[in-house]
Scaffold this motif. Structure first.
Motif, PDB file in Angstrom:
ATOM      1  N   GLU A 194      37.202  17.746  84.046  1.00 39.68           N
ATOM      2  CA  GLU A 194      36.743  16.547  84.648  1.00 39.68           C
ATOM      3  C   GLU A 194      36.328  15.470  83.907  1.00 39.68           C
ATOM      4  O   GLU A 194      36.495  14.216  84.052  1.00 39.68           O
ATOM      5  CB  GLU A 194      35.762  16.740  85.844  1.00 39.68           C
ATOM      6  CG  GLU A 194      36.137  17.795  86.771  1.00 39.68           C
ATOM      7  CD  GLU A 194      37.483  17.817  87.635  1.00 39.68           C
ATOM      8  OE1 GLU A 194      37.570  16.406  87.606  1.00 39.68           O
ATOM      9  OE2 GLU A 194      37.997  18.640  88.005  1.00 39.68           O
ATOM     10  N   PHE A 195      35.725  15.762  82.530  1.00 41.54           N
ATOM     11  CA  PHE A 195      35.101  14.742  81.796  1.00 41.54           C
ATOM     12  C   PHE A 195      35.839  13.561  81.409  1.00 41.54           C
ATOM     13  O   PHE A 195      35.502  12.517  81.711  1.00 41.54           O
ATOM     14  CB  PHE A 195      34.037  15.215  81.010  1.00 41.54           C
ATOM     15  CG  PHE A 195      33.350  14.352  80.150  1.00 41.54           C
ATOM     16  CD1 PHE A 195      32.293  13.930  80.510  1.00 41.54           C
ATOM     17  CD2 PHE A 195      33.728  13.794  78.715  1.00 41.54           C
ATOM     18  CE1 PHE A 195      31.369  13.014  80.080  1.00 41.54           C
ATOM     19  CE2 PHE A 195      32.826  13.099  77.994  1.00 41.54           C
ATOM     20  CZ  PHE A 195      31.652  12.622  78.618  1.00 41.54           C
ATOM     21  N   GLU A 196      37.038  13.878  80.627  1.00 43.24           N
ATOM     22  CA  GLU A 196      37.712  12.589  80.214  1.00 43.24           C
ATOM     23  C   GLU A 196      38.509  11.792  81.352  1.00 43.24           C
ATOM     24  O   GLU A 196      38.038  10.639  81.120  1.00 43.24           O
ATOM     25  CB  GLU A 196      38.868  13.306  79.274  1.00 43.24           C
ATOM     26  CG  GLU A 196      39.834  12.254  78.679  1.00 43.24           C
ATOM     27  CD  GLU A 196      40.664  12.963  77.592  1.00 43.24           C
ATOM     28  OE1 GLU A 196      41.878  11.952  77.298  1.00 43.24           O
ATOM     29  OE2 GLU A 196      40.480  13.787  77.298  1.00 43.24           O
ATOM     30  N   ALA A 235      30.960  21.904  72.869  1.00 44.49           N
ATOM     31  CA  ALA A 235      31.181  21.054  74.068  1.00 44.49           C
ATOM     32  C   ALA A 235      30.399  19.935  74.007  1.00 44.49           C
ATOM     33  O   ALA A 235      31.207  18.801  74.521  1.00 44.49           O
ATOM     34  CB  ALA A 235      30.847  22.052  75.318  1.00 44.49           C
ATOM     35  N   VAL A 236      29.377  19.823  73.590  1.00 42.98           N
ATOM     36  CA  VAL A 236      28.747  18.529  73.382  1.00 42.98           C
ATOM     37  C   VAL A 236      29.371  17.565  72.408  1.00 42.98           C
ATOM     38  O   VAL A 236      29.625  16.315  72.811  1.00 42.98           O
ATOM     39  CB  VAL A 236      27.301  18.650  72.963  1.00 42.98           C
ATOM     40  CG1 VAL A 236      26.321  17.491  72.536  1.00 42.98           C
ATOM     41  CG2 VAL A 236      26.510  19.350  74.026  1.00 42.98           C
ATOM     42  N   LYS A 237      30.021  18.129  71.252  1.00 41.99           N
ATOM     43  CA  LYS A 237      30.502  17.231  70.252  1.00 41.99           C
ATOM     44  C   LYS A 237      31.986  16.769  71.008  1.00 41.99           C
ATOM     45  O   LYS A 237      32.181  15.672  70.729  1.00 41.99           O
ATOM     46  CB  LYS A 237      30.725  18.069  69.234  1.00 41.99           C
ATOM     47  CG  LYS A 237      29.545  18.291  68.348  1.00 41.99           C
ATOM     48  CD  LYS A 237      29.783  18.950  66.652  1.00 41.99           C
ATOM     49  CE  LYS A 237      29.946  20.188  66.788  1.00 41.99           C
ATOM     50  NZ  LYS A 237      30.349  21.029  65.520  1.00 41.99           N
ATOM     51  N   SER A 238      32.570  17.460  71.751  1.00 47.73           N
ATOM     52  CA  SER A 238      33.878  17.018  72.443  1.00 47.73           C
ATOM     53  C   SER A 238      33.412  15.985  73.343  1.00 47.73           C
ATOM     54  O   SER A 238      34.349  14.993  73.260  1.00 47.73           O
ATOM     55  CB  SER A 238      34.373  18.419  72.926  1.00 47.73           C
ATOM     56  OG  SER A 238      35.645  17.834  73.740  1.00 47.73           O
ATOM     57  N   ASP A 294      32.872  12.735  71.206  1.00 52.18           N
ATOM     58  CA  ASP A 294      34.094  12.368  70.684  1.00 52.18           C
ATOM     59  C   ASP A 294      34.891  11.937  71.772  1.00 52.18           C
ATOM     60  O   ASP A 294      35.371  10.687  71.489  1.00 52.18           O
ATOM     61  CB  ASP A 294      34.809  13.542  70.078  1.00 52.18           C
ATOM     62  CG  ASP A 294      34.155  13.982  68.753  1.00 52.18           C
ATOM     63  OD1 ASP A 294      33.435  13.391  68.226  1.00 52.18           O
ATOM     64  OD2 ASP A 294      34.704  15.102  68.400  1.00 52.18           O
ATOM     65  N   THR A 295      34.974  12.369  72.723  1.00 46.56           N
ATOM     66  CA  THR A 295      35.658  11.617  74.030  1.00 46.56           C
ATOM     67  C   THR A 295      35.145  10.140  74.304  1.00 46.56           C
ATOM     68  O   THR A 295      35.783   9.227  74.705  1.00 46.56           O
ATOM     69  CB  THR A 295      35.497  12.359  75.280  1.00 46.56           C
ATOM     70  OG1 THR A 295      36.329  13.606  75.050  1.00 46.56           O
ATOM     71  CG2 THR A 295      36.391  11.756  76.394  1.00 46.56           C
ATOM     72  N   LEU A 296      33.773  10.089  74.415  1.00 45.29           N
ATOM     73  CA  LEU A 296      33.325   8.896  74.628  1.00 45.29           C
ATOM     74  C   LEU A 296      33.393   7.878  73.726  1.00 45.29           C
ATOM     75  O   LEU A 296      33.642   6.564  73.914  1.00 45.29           O
ATOM     76  CB  LEU A 296      31.404   8.988  75.017  1.00 45.29           C
ATOM     77  CG  LEU A 296      31.163   9.706  76.220  1.00 45.29           C
ATOM     78  CD1 LEU A 296      29.642  10.244  75.970  1.00 45.29           C
ATOM     79  CD2 LEU A 296      31.398   8.944  77.476  1.00 45.29           C
TER      80      LEU A 296
END
Length: 257
Positions: A165-167, A188-191, A194-196
């Motif tokens: 859901e995040f992206e 998970a946090v780094k992903s 990176d997405t942000l």
């Protein structure tokens, strides 16, 4: 459990030794951050939300939960979740004060839990929308009940995992602030970070909760704070703050909270 307790105790003592107050801060931004967001958090509370916190801690209803990682079902009372999973009132208040200081209007949160932090995130008058993700449908339903009592019109909750859901949510909402408090694993946090950075180049602040949750989380936080792309990072022990868009030489501070 003993090993984890000793790990956190050790790093808390290191944090306390290194943490500084406003008199050691020469940057006007950091000085104001301390005096306008950190310091007021000790006394400010949203009384209507704190009333809900108390009610949740007294709610002995048993609910069935499912652990996505272990694939096991288990049962807990709402009160036990409230006592172990909710942030402290001081930290919730800090979120409110930080949003006011940064003049944030759009927020994304991962890890809604019972919704107390979501209500503090939505509390400032400038905030127009808080979008929050919760993996557990039953926990999400409990949070929705809390939102309905206070600030339902400002908060939208999405049930699902951050992986799914995040992206899409970030693309849709274009948050100015993101509070990461879901999957406590460094990858998970780094992903999410990176997405942000890929999709929200003008985001004002990223908050990573529980950076001392485990050795893995601390390693992930250290890797993130050392990145050249982040001009300013701050360690509050309970959370790490990233200010990606500031125009200043790269710096890291450990601030007394």
């Amino acid at each position: 459990m003993v090993k984890l307790f000793l790990f956190r105790l050790k790093h808390y003592l290191i944090y306390r030794f290194n943490a500084v107050g406003p008199h050691a801060l020469h940057s006007p931004f950091l000085f104001d951050l301390f005096n306008k967001a950190i310091k007021p958090a000790s006394k400010f509370r949203l009384d209507n939300v704190e009333k809900l916190r108390v009610e949740l801690k007294k709610d002995h209803q048993v609910i069935d939960l499912y652990d996505l990682k272990s694939k096991h079902s288990y049962r807990k009372t709402i009160s036990s979740i409230a006592k172990t999973s909710l942030s402290t009132p001081k930290f919730s208040s800090f979120l409110f004060q930080l949003i006011n200081y940064l003049n944030v209007t759009r927020i994304v949160e991962t890890g809604t839990s019972l919704g107390i932090n979501s209500l503090y995130l939505a509390g400032p008058q400038l905030v127009k929308n808080v979008s929050t993700i919760e993996a557990s449908p039953i926990i999400a339903s409990i949070a929705k009940k809390q939102f309905g009592k206070v600030l339902q019109h400002k908060i939208q909750i999405k049930t699902g995992t951050i992986q799914n859901e995040f992206e899409a949510l970030v693309v849709k909402e274009q948050p100015e602030l993101c509070f990461l408090d879901a999957d406590h694993q460094s990858e998970a946090v780094k992903s999410c970070v990176d997405t942000l950075m890929k999709l929200c180049p003008e985001i004002k602040c990223i908050i990573i909760h529980d950076i001392y949750w485990s050795e893995d989380m601390l390693m992930g936080w250290n890797e993130i704070k050392d990145r050249d792309q982040f001009a300013l990072t701050v360690d509050l022990f309970q959370a790490g703050l990233i200010f990606p868009s500031l125009d200043m030489p790269k710096q890291h501070f450990t601030l007394r909270f």
